[in-house]
Design a protein around this motif. Structure first.
Motif, PDB file in Angstrom:
ATOM      1  N   SER A  21      11.522  62.868  34.409  1.00 30.83           N
ATOM      2  CA  SER A  21      10.254  63.045  35.080  1.00 30.83           C
ATOM      3  C   SER A  21       9.359  62.177  34.416  1.00 30.83           C
ATOM      4  CB  SER A  21       9.848  64.356  35.247  1.00 30.83           C
ATOM      5  OG  SER A  21       9.583  65.056  34.020  1.00 30.83           O
ATOM      6  N   ALA A  24      16.168  57.440  44.695  1.00 29.01           N
ATOM      7  CA  ALA A  24      16.538  58.916  45.511  1.00 29.01           C
ATOM      8  C   ALA A  24      15.832  58.688  46.945  1.00 29.01           C
ATOM      9  CB  ALA A  24      16.012  60.174  44.799  1.00 29.01           C
ATOM     10  N   ASP A  32      17.474  64.632  48.743  1.00 28.86           N
ATOM     11  CA  ASP A  32      18.002  64.254  47.615  1.00 28.86           C
ATOM     12  C   ASP A  32      17.847  65.792  46.497  1.00 28.86           C
ATOM     13  OD1 ASP A  32      19.914  62.440  48.367  1.00 28.86           O
ATOM     14  OD2 ASP A  32      18.750  61.008  47.069  1.00 28.86           O
ATOM     15  N   LYS A  33      16.767  66.508  46.896  1.00 24.71           N
ATOM     16  CA  LYS A  33      16.462  67.492  46.149  1.00 24.71           C
ATOM     17  C   LYS A  33      15.870  67.071  44.779  1.00 24.71           C
ATOM     18  CE  LYS A  33      17.913  72.060  44.359  1.00 24.71           C
ATOM     19  NZ  LYS A  33      18.117  73.154  45.479  1.00 24.71           N
ATOM     20  N   THR A  34      14.712  66.341  45.185  1.00 23.12           N
ATOM     21  CA  THR A  34      13.887  65.723  43.775  1.00 23.12           C
ATOM     22  C   THR A  34      12.389  66.052  44.304  1.00 23.12           C
ATOM     23  OG1 THR A  34      13.409  63.470  44.773  1.00 23.12           O
ATOM     24  CG2 THR A  34      15.606  63.912  43.671  1.00 23.12           C
ATOM     25  N   THR A  44      13.488  72.417  49.490  1.00 19.34           N
ATOM     26  CA  THR A  44      14.354  72.041  48.476  1.00 19.34           C
ATOM     27  C   THR A  44      15.667  73.147  48.099  1.00 19.34           C
ATOM     28  OG1 THR A  44      13.087  72.410  46.527  1.00 19.34           O
ATOM     29  CG2 THR A  44      13.048  70.292  47.622  1.00 19.34           C
ATOM     30  N   ALA A  94      21.711  68.983  45.165  1.00 15.68           N
ATOM     31  CA  ALA A  94      21.026  67.922  44.374  1.00 15.68           C
ATOM     32  C   ALA A  94      22.037  66.709  44.458  1.00 15.68           C
ATOM     33  CB  ALA A  94      20.551  68.295  43.054  1.00 15.68           C
ATOM     34  N   LYS A 102      20.559  63.773  42.995  1.00 13.83           N
ATOM     35  CA  LYS A 102      20.031  62.856  42.030  1.00 13.83           C
ATOM     36  C   LYS A 102      19.651  63.656  40.900  1.00 13.83           C
ATOM     37  CE  LYS A 102      19.799  58.455  43.128  1.00 13.83           C
ATOM     38  NZ  LYS A 102      20.943  58.578  44.236  1.00 13.83           N
ATOM     39  N   GLY A 103      19.470  62.942  39.732  1.00 12.75           N
ATOM     40  CA  GLY A 103      19.082  63.619  38.503  1.00 12.75           C
ATOM     41  C   GLY A 103      20.204  64.850  37.936  1.00 12.75           C
ATOM     42  N   ASP A 118      13.723  72.975  43.806  1.00 14.73           N
ATOM     43  CA  ASP A 118      13.756  71.794  42.776  1.00 14.73           C
ATOM     44  C   ASP A 118      12.339  71.852  41.755  1.00 14.73           C
ATOM     45  OD1 ASP A 118      14.518  69.347  41.541  1.00 14.73           O
ATOM     46  OD2 ASP A 118      12.867  68.421  42.530  1.00 14.73           O
ATOM     47  N   GLY A 178      10.948  69.404  40.229  1.00 20.14           N
ATOM     48  CA  GLY A 178      10.193  68.063  40.111  1.00 20.14           C
ATOM     49  C   GLY A 178       9.194  68.361  41.616  1.00 20.14           C
TER      50      GLY A 178
END
Ligand code: ADP
Ligand code: MG
Length: 208
Positions: free
Chosen positions: A81, A124, A128-130, A168, A173, A175-176, A190, A192
């Motif tokens: 982050s 992302a 993408d769940k970010t 989310t 997810a 990514k990450g 998520d 973030g």
């Protein structure tokens, strides 16, 4: 308040630091479920370093403020982050160079530039769940409300971020760190996307 100037932008960043300190534990709990339990500490540490820096020497203009925020987050926040939010603020700084005030359209342009920086670094996409799942709907809401005063548009933007954040929860997810869990990442909000919503709600609270 109508437009955002350097004073209001500074107030936004300080308010964000306050909120992130208050929500530190909750952000870390969210990260404990699908990550490594550090998102709250990361964000609080980064924004506390930012408030120390801008408290010591008030930035001359908005571009300088956002550049300081970006550089400080990159150098003080570990993990994914830090560089992502750091780039976000650096790009917002570039977009606001030479501007004394931002109206709704100028803030929409700045937010888009910040988001483009996150996408460039993190690759992302929506769902993408970010953090982008909060930021992209927020940016769209600003465009949809471009003709409205900043206070009203910012409120709609924060509400869209919060809806994106909640959305989310069922996502897997991609990514990450959370993506290592695969299907087991579903059922959790998520971290973030949550911190991004807090930042945008703090923005709306500042300009209202
Ligand atoms: P780390 O995952 O390195 O421990 P943090 O816990 O501080 O870092 O931040 C995790 C958050 O970063 C995630 O909840 C997600 O929103 C965001 N994130 C991770 N990877 C990406 C990416 N590639 N693009 C956008 N956001 C991302
Ligand atoms: Mg983490």
């Amino acid at each position: 308040m109508s437009n955002l100037d350097v004073g209001a932008a500074t107030e936004w960043i300080k308010k964000s630091a306050d909120v992130l300190n208050v929500e530190k534990k909750r952000l870390t709990e969210l990260d404990a479920a699908i990550g490594d339990s550090d998102h709250g500490e990361n964000m609080a540490r980064g924004f506390n370093a930012v408030t120390a820096k801008i408290g010591a020497a008030a930035p001359a203009d908005m571009a300088a403020l956002f550049k300081t925020v970006g550089m400080t987050l990159i150098t003080t926040v570990g993990g994914a982050s830090g560089p992502l939010y750091g780039t976000f603020f650096l790009e917002i700084g570039k977009k606001t160079a030479g501007k004394a005030e931002l109206d709704t359209l100028a803030w929409a342009d700045a937010l888009d530039a910040g988001i483009a920086g996150i996408v460039m670094r993190g690759k992302a996409e929506l769902n993408d769940k970010t953090m982008l799942d909060a930021l992209l709907p927020a940016a769209k809401a600003l465009r949809d409300n471009a003709a409205k005063p900043l206070a009203e548009a910012a409120d709609a933007s924060a509400a869209s971020a919060e809806a994106g954040m909640a959305a989310t929860i069922p996502l897997v997810a991609r990514k990450g760190r959370a993506s290592y869990l695969g299907e087991r990442s579903a059922g959790h909000q998520d971290p973030g996307a949550t911190s991004a919503s807090l930042l945008l709600r703090a923005f709306a609270d500042t300009v209202k």
